[in-house]
Design a protein around this motif. Structure first.
Motif, PDB file in Angstrom:
ATOM      1  N   GLY A  40      44.978  32.787  42.585  1.00 16.70           N
ATOM      2  CA  GLY A  40      45.325  32.889  40.853  1.00 16.70           C
ATOM      3  C   GLY A  40      43.599  32.536  40.612  1.00 16.70           C
ATOM      4  N   GLU A  41      42.306  33.018  41.128  1.00 18.65           N
ATOM      5  CA  GLU A  41      41.247  32.746  40.994  1.00 18.65           C
ATOM      6  C   GLU A  41      41.659  33.955  40.112  1.00 18.65           C
ATOM      7  OE1 GLU A  41      38.041  30.512  41.006  1.00 18.65           O
ATOM      8  OE2 GLU A  41      40.016  29.176  40.694  1.00 18.65           O
ATOM      9  N   PRO A  42      41.664  35.759  40.120  1.00 19.94           N
ATOM     10  CA  PRO A  42      41.096  36.336  40.225  1.00 19.94           C
ATOM     11  C   PRO A  42      41.095  36.903  38.020  1.00 19.94           C
ATOM     12  CG  PRO A  42      42.064  36.977  41.760  1.00 19.94           C
ATOM     13  CD  PRO A  42      42.314  35.592  41.320  1.00 19.94           C
ATOM     14  N   GLN A  43      41.788  36.593  38.030  1.00 23.33           N
ATOM     15  CA  GLN A  43      42.281  36.129  36.169  1.00 23.33           C
ATOM     16  C   GLN A  43      41.298  35.795  35.622  1.00 23.33           C
ATOM     17  OE1 GLN A  43      45.578  36.912  32.851  1.00 23.33           O
ATOM     18  NE2 GLN A  43      46.167  35.731  34.408  1.00 23.33           N
ATOM     19  N   LYS A  45      38.233  34.577  36.811  1.00 19.96           N
ATOM     20  CA  LYS A  45      37.485  35.242  36.967  1.00 19.96           C
ATOM     21  C   LYS A  45      36.330  36.211  36.363  1.00 19.96           C
ATOM     22  CE  LYS A  45      35.851  31.588  39.623  1.00 19.96           C
ATOM     23  NZ  LYS A  45      34.424  30.749  39.561  1.00 19.96           N
ATOM     24  N   LEU A  46      38.083  37.076  36.245  1.00 24.18           N
ATOM     25  CA  LEU A  46      37.351  38.296  35.824  1.00 24.18           C
ATOM     26  C   LEU A  46      37.012  38.086  34.371  1.00 24.18           C
ATOM     27  CD1 LEU A  46      39.535  40.559  37.415  1.00 24.18           C
ATOM     28  CD2 LEU A  46      37.474  41.166  37.397  1.00 24.18           C
ATOM     29  N   ARG A  47      38.417  37.622  33.418  1.00 21.61           N
ATOM     30  CA  ARG A  47      38.261  37.059  32.549  1.00 21.61           C
ATOM     31  C   ARG A  47      37.112  36.696  31.285  1.00 21.61           C
ATOM     32  NH1 ARG A  47      42.315  37.264  28.284  1.00 21.61           N
ATOM     33  NH2 ARG A  47      44.465  36.875  29.768  1.00 21.61           N
ATOM     34  N   GLY A  48      37.036  35.621  32.307  1.00 21.99           N
ATOM     35  CA  GLY A  48      34.950  35.245  32.040  1.00 21.99           C
ATOM     36  C   GLY A  48      33.960  36.229  31.989  1.00 21.99           C
ATOM     37  N   ALA A  49      34.118  37.121  32.809  1.00 27.76           N
ATOM     38  CA  ALA A  49      33.176  37.925  33.203  1.00 27.76           C
ATOM     39  C   ALA A  49      33.020  38.779  31.883  1.00 27.76           C
ATOM     40  CB  ALA A  49      33.057  38.246  34.670  1.00 27.76           C
ATOM     41  N   ILE A  50      34.432  39.560  31.545  1.00 34.64           N
ATOM     42  CA  ILE A  50      34.271  40.580  30.856  1.00 34.64           C
ATOM     43  C   ILE A  50      33.737  40.018  28.969  1.00 34.64           C
ATOM     44  CG2 ILE A  50      36.199  41.235  29.618  1.00 34.64           C
ATOM     45  CD1 ILE A  50      37.496  41.787  32.390  1.00 34.64           C
ATOM     46  N   GLU A  51      34.918  38.052  28.567  1.00 33.07           N
ATOM     47  CA  GLU A  51      33.876  37.621  27.294  1.00 33.07           C
ATOM     48  C   GLU A  51      32.516  37.366  27.664  1.00 33.07           C
ATOM     49  OE1 GLU A  51      36.768  34.231  27.065  1.00 33.07           O
ATOM     50  OE2 GLU A  51      38.141  36.194  26.610  1.00 33.07           O
ATOM     51  N   ALA A  52      32.256  37.390  29.005  1.00 28.70           N
ATOM     52  CA  ALA A  52      30.488  36.998  28.527  1.00 28.70           C
ATOM     53  C   ALA A  52      29.256  38.621  28.710  1.00 28.70           C
ATOM     54  CB  ALA A  52      30.158  36.094  30.226  1.00 28.70           C
ATOM     55  N   LEU A  53      30.476  39.274  29.778  1.00 26.43           N
ATOM     56  CA  LEU A  53      29.528  40.582  29.229  1.00 26.43           C
ATOM     57  C   LEU A  53      29.990  41.673  29.145  1.00 26.43           C
ATOM     58  CD1 LEU A  53      29.110  40.462  33.499  1.00 26.43           C
ATOM     59  CD2 LEU A  53      27.589  39.116  31.675  1.00 26.43           C
ATOM     60  N   SER A  54      31.340  41.528  28.313  1.00 29.29           N
ATOM     61  CA  SER A  54      32.112  42.872  28.205  1.00 29.29           C
ATOM     62  C   SER A  54      31.401  44.097  28.366  1.00 29.29           C
ATOM     63  CB  SER A  54      31.173  43.531  26.377  1.00 29.29           C
ATOM     64  OG  SER A  54      31.040  42.401  25.700  1.00 29.29           O
ATOM     65  N   PRO A  55      31.342  44.831  30.151  1.00 29.85           N
ATOM     66  CA  PRO A  55      31.598  46.156  30.889  1.00 29.85           C
ATOM     67  C   PRO A  55      32.280  46.746  30.147  1.00 29.85           C
ATOM     68  CG  PRO A  55      33.007  44.049  31.806  1.00 29.85           C
ATOM     69  CD  PRO A  55      32.532  42.826  30.217  1.00 29.85           C
ATOM     70  N   GLU A  56      31.662  48.271  30.598  1.00 31.95           N
ATOM     71  CA  GLU A  56      32.620  49.054  30.133  1.00 31.95           C
ATOM     72  C   GLU A  56      33.468  49.861  30.948  1.00 31.95           C
ATOM     73  OE1 GLU A  56      30.401  52.507  28.053  1.00 31.95           O
ATOM     74  OE2 GLU A  56      29.233  51.438  27.049  1.00 31.95           O
ATOM     75  N   CYS A 139      45.234  42.174  38.115  1.00 31.45           N
ATOM     76  CA  CYS A 139      44.548  41.522  36.641  1.00 31.45           C
ATOM     77  C   CYS A 139      43.405  42.798  36.050  1.00 31.45           C
ATOM     78  CB  CYS A 139      43.518  40.641  37.345  1.00 31.45           C
ATOM     79  SG  CYS A 139      44.761  39.522  38.022  1.00 31.45           S
ATOM     80  N   LEU A 140      43.050  43.507  36.878  1.00 35.00           N
ATOM     81  CA  LEU A 140      41.980  44.376  36.095  1.00 35.00           C
ATOM     82  C   LEU A 140      42.711  45.767  34.931  1.00 35.00           C
ATOM     83  CD1 LEU A 140      40.279  45.389  39.039  1.00 35.00           C
ATOM     84  CD2 LEU A 140      39.149  44.418  37.085  1.00 35.00           C
ATOM     85  N   GLU A 141      43.645  45.639  35.619  1.00 35.29           N
ATOM     86  CA  GLU A 141      44.884  47.224  34.769  1.00 35.29           C
ATOM     87  C   GLU A 141      45.156  46.282  33.697  1.00 35.29           C
ATOM     88  OE1 GLU A 141      44.950  49.852  34.623  1.00 35.29           O
ATOM     89  OE2 GLU A 141      43.918  50.556  36.794  1.00 35.29           O
ATOM     90  N   HIS A 142      45.581  44.693  34.237  1.00 35.56           N
ATOM     91  CA  HIS A 142      46.394  43.759  32.817  1.00 35.56           C
ATOM     92  C   HIS A 142      45.279  43.528  31.923  1.00 35.56           C
ATOM     93  CE1 HIS A 142      48.751  41.308  30.721  1.00 35.56           C
ATOM     94  NE2 HIS A 142      48.181  40.183  30.977  1.00 35.56           N
TER      95      HIS A 142
END
Length: 216
Positions: A40-43, A45-56, A139-142
């Motif tokens: 349950g941790e990946p989603q 952690k990834l969501r928080g990083a995407i919202e903070a960093l806006s990676p391409e 989670c990445l693909e979602h």
């Protein structure tokens, strides 16, 4: 360079290190995220990083089979009955009411060929293991479908740290030096696959420059 996030995992199964996190940190031109080996941790952690960093681009790394690298191309909405680092078993699927599986959206065939052409043992895999690595790819693909900033995601399994394999013509130990070399080459190939128009334009500009020099 495109905004790049590289992720790895904490150690698991009693190991003292996880080669994926060592590898991730060797690439200085990126942000880094360490994901706990906990259901349950990946989603989150990834969501928080995407919202903070806006990676391409997000390149996720995990430890897999001995002897070669794997580009994972299929993520199932399933979890193996296996204890995580908190000694907990999965409560159910990765995402309730989510698709049964996601196919990797990256051009894995081109990526694999570019790396194999450098005499690196790398394969295309359809079995990510149903543990936290597969959950991460799912989670990445979602999340790629949810966040417009995120253009490219890929998951690559590394051989476990300290094992051996043939690498660029030499029998080598999977150590920090090898992982650093691999990640440099992988990121270069990934940027080419992710931005073919940009690479093509750069090549055309280089050709034009040489033609101009020769004509002068």
């Amino acid at each position: 360079m495109s905004q790049l996030l590289i992720t790895g995992f904490t150690p698991f199964d009693g190991r003292s290190v996880n080669g994926s996190w060592i590898a991730a940190q060797t690439y200085a031109g990126a942000n880094h995220l360490e994901i706990p080996v906990v259901w349950g941790e990946p989603q989150g952690k990834l969501r928080g990083a995407i919202e903070a960093l806006s990676p391409e681009i997000i390149l996720s790394l995990g430890e897999g089979r001995e002897g070669w690298f794997d580009i994972e191309t299929r993520a199932r909405n399933e979890r193996k009955h296996r204890a995580d680092n908190h000694y907990q078993y999965p409560p159910g699927p990765i995402l309730n009411n989510g698709p049964n599986a996601y196919r990797a959206s990256v051009d894995s065939t081109s990526l694999q060929k570019m790396m194999a052409d450098q005499n690196i043992p790398i394969r295309i895999s359809t079995d990510a293991g149903q543990f936290i690595c597969e959950e991460t790819l799912y989670c990445l693909e979602h999340l790629k479908r949810e966040y417009a900033c995120l253009k490219t995601v890929v998951f690559v399994h590394l051989p476990p740290y300290g094992t051996r394999l043939p690498y660029r013509g030499t029998e080598r130990e999977v150590d920090t030096e090898l992982l650093q070399d691999f990640i440099q080459r992988l990121v270069s190939a990934l940027l080419t696959v992710a931005n073919p128009a940009h690479v093509s334009a750069a090549k055309n500009a280089n050709i034009a420059s040489h033609q101009s020099e020769n004509s002068g």
